[in-house]
Design an enzyme around this catalytic site. Structure first.
Site, PDB file in Angstrom:
ATOM      1  N   TYR A   1      23.105 -20.723 -37.032  1.00 54.85           N
ATOM      2  CA  TYR A   1      23.039 -19.267 -37.145  1.00 54.85           C
ATOM      3  C   TYR A   1      23.092 -18.620 -35.759  1.00 54.85           C
ATOM      4  O   TYR A   1      23.866 -17.696 -35.517  1.00 54.85           O
ATOM      5  CB  TYR A   1      21.754 -18.883 -37.863  1.00 54.85           C
ATOM      6  CG  TYR A   1      21.593 -17.400 -38.115  1.00 54.85           C
ATOM      7  CD1 TYR A   1      22.363 -16.759 -39.074  1.00 54.85           C
ATOM      8  CD2 TYR A   1      20.660 -16.663 -37.401  1.00 54.85           C
ATOM      9  CE1 TYR A   1      22.217 -15.408 -39.327  1.00 54.85           C
ATOM     10  CE2 TYR A   1      20.499 -15.310 -37.643  1.00 54.85           C
ATOM     11  CZ  TYR A   1      21.283 -14.680 -38.599  1.00 54.85           C
ATOM     12  OH  TYR A   1      21.126 -13.333 -38.828  1.00 54.85           O
ATOM     13  N   ALA A   2      22.273 -19.124 -34.835  1.00 58.07           N
ATOM     14  CA  ALA A   2      22.211 -18.546 -33.495  1.00 58.07           C
ATOM     15  C   ALA A   2      23.565 -18.635 -32.796  1.00 58.07           C
ATOM     16  O   ALA A   2      24.037 -17.667 -32.193  1.00 58.07           O
ATOM     17  CB  ALA A   2      21.141 -19.256 -32.669  1.00 58.07           C
ATOM     18  N   ALA A   3      24.194 -19.804 -32.873  1.00 57.93           N
ATOM     19  CA  ALA A   3      25.471 -19.998 -32.185  1.00 57.93           C
ATOM     20  C   ALA A   3      26.579 -19.145 -32.805  1.00 57.93           C
ATOM     21  O   ALA A   3      27.390 -18.539 -32.091  1.00 57.93           O
ATOM     22  CB  ALA A   3      25.858 -21.475 -32.217  1.00 57.93           C
TER      23      ALA A   3
ATOM     24  N   SER B   1      22.824 -10.609 -34.548  1.00 52.80           N
ATOM     25  CA  SER B   1      21.384 -10.825 -34.661  1.00 52.80           C
ATOM     26  C   SER B   1      20.815 -11.049 -33.270  1.00 52.80           C
ATOM     27  O   SER B   1      21.511 -11.543 -32.375  1.00 52.80           O
ATOM     28  CB  SER B   1      21.106 -12.059 -35.535  1.00 52.80           C
ATOM     29  OG  SER B   1      19.755 -12.474 -35.445  1.00 52.80           O
TER      30      SER B   1
END
Length: 291
Positions: free
Chosen positions: A188-190, A174
């Site tokens: 989520y980002a990590a 993403s």
């Protein structure tokens, strides 16, 4: 509401559906003869989710596709949207967080087709919360769903590809892995950043075996996930969320899962034979702008 059902994009979506049909008849064969396993080939709702579109697109281009999801109810629409290409799609249930289930699926795929040429890891989902308010339990769940699942499927499939002397793995990450994208979904980002680095390291490791590993980074596409989860996480106003996301995108259209699918198709095909350990961003220019 998927883009295909959005009133503001009806003409565009209709045209692109026609384009997909035309592509199938004019350029079928880009992955002909290959066997592809697509994890997360269902969807959270009706429309063109990433995994559903990937499974359909690979089948349209001649691959035998094992379309995998843990939700049986999500797979019939994948077959319906594939049209005539559904004959090349075999659906299978599997929980990607269960290594034993993955091992059984891989064994069954080998028994059915004799090889695995393409692996697509598309499973994942966000949990709201920043560094101080995301619970430790949710942090671990995000890592398990979004990152460990990629490790586990690759752990079972990569030795097969190495023995074959060929193969292509495409992991779906993403743009949250590289940018702030509107909400502090830190787990989520990590975890999605981990998917990106996983692909770089493993891409180098397996290059000597003729196996390529690449990553697709979709941006803020309008997929059923937006309707089913993100709108609720970010205040409940779907129209406001879609407008906010649209304003971040330089191109004058809203992408959907078919855009991700076309990127995956390229990286999985022999057209990308000299590409490994890298990323392809599919976001309409969003991550390139700095204003």
């Amino acid at each position: 509401m998927s883009e295909a059902n959005s009133p503001s994009n009806e003409n565009e979506a209709a045209g692109r559906d026609t384009d997909m049909t035309r592509n199938e008849s004019e350029s079928a064969g880009r992955v002909a003869g290959k066997v592809a396993v697509v994890f997360g080939a269902g969807c959270t709702g009706p429309g063109w989710g990433n995994g559903r579109a990937i499974a359909v697109r690979l089948a349209q281009e001649g691959a035998q596709v094992v379309a995998v999801d843990r939700d049986a109810a999500s797979l019939p629409e994948t077959l319906t949207r594939a049209g005539a290409s559904a004959a090349r799609i075999h659906t299978q249930l599997c929980d990607v967080e269960d290594s034993a289930q993955i091992a059984a699926l891989v064994e069954a795929t080998l028994a059915r087709y004799g090889r695995i040429d393409i692996l697509v890891n598309n499973v994942g989902g966000p949990a709201a919360g920043g560094a101080a308010d995301l619970s430790e339990e949710d942090w671990q769940r995000q890592l398990a769903l979004n990152l460990t699942s990629v490790f586990t499927t690759c752990r079972h499939v990569l030795p097969i590809m190495a023995r074959q002397g060929s193969g292509a793995v495409v992991n779906v990450s993403s743009t949250s892995a590289i940018r702030w994208t509107g909400a502090p979904a830190v787990g989520y980002a990590a975890s999605k950043a981990g998917v990106m680095q996983f692909g770089r390291v493993v891409g180098v490791e397996y290059a000597k075996h003729g196996v390529r590993i690449n990553t697709v980074l979709p941006g803020q596409l309008h997929t059923p996930l937006v309707d089913a989860f993100l709108a609720k996480q970010q205040g409940g106003n779907l129209d406001a969320l879609l407008e906010k996301r649209r304003k971040r995108i330089p191109l004058p259209l809203a992408g959907d899962g078919r855009d991700t699918a076309n990127a995956v198709l390229f990286l999985a095909s022999d057209e990308a034979r000299f590409i490994t350990g890298t990323e392809l961003i599919v976001d309409g220019g969003m991550s390139a702008r700095c204003d």
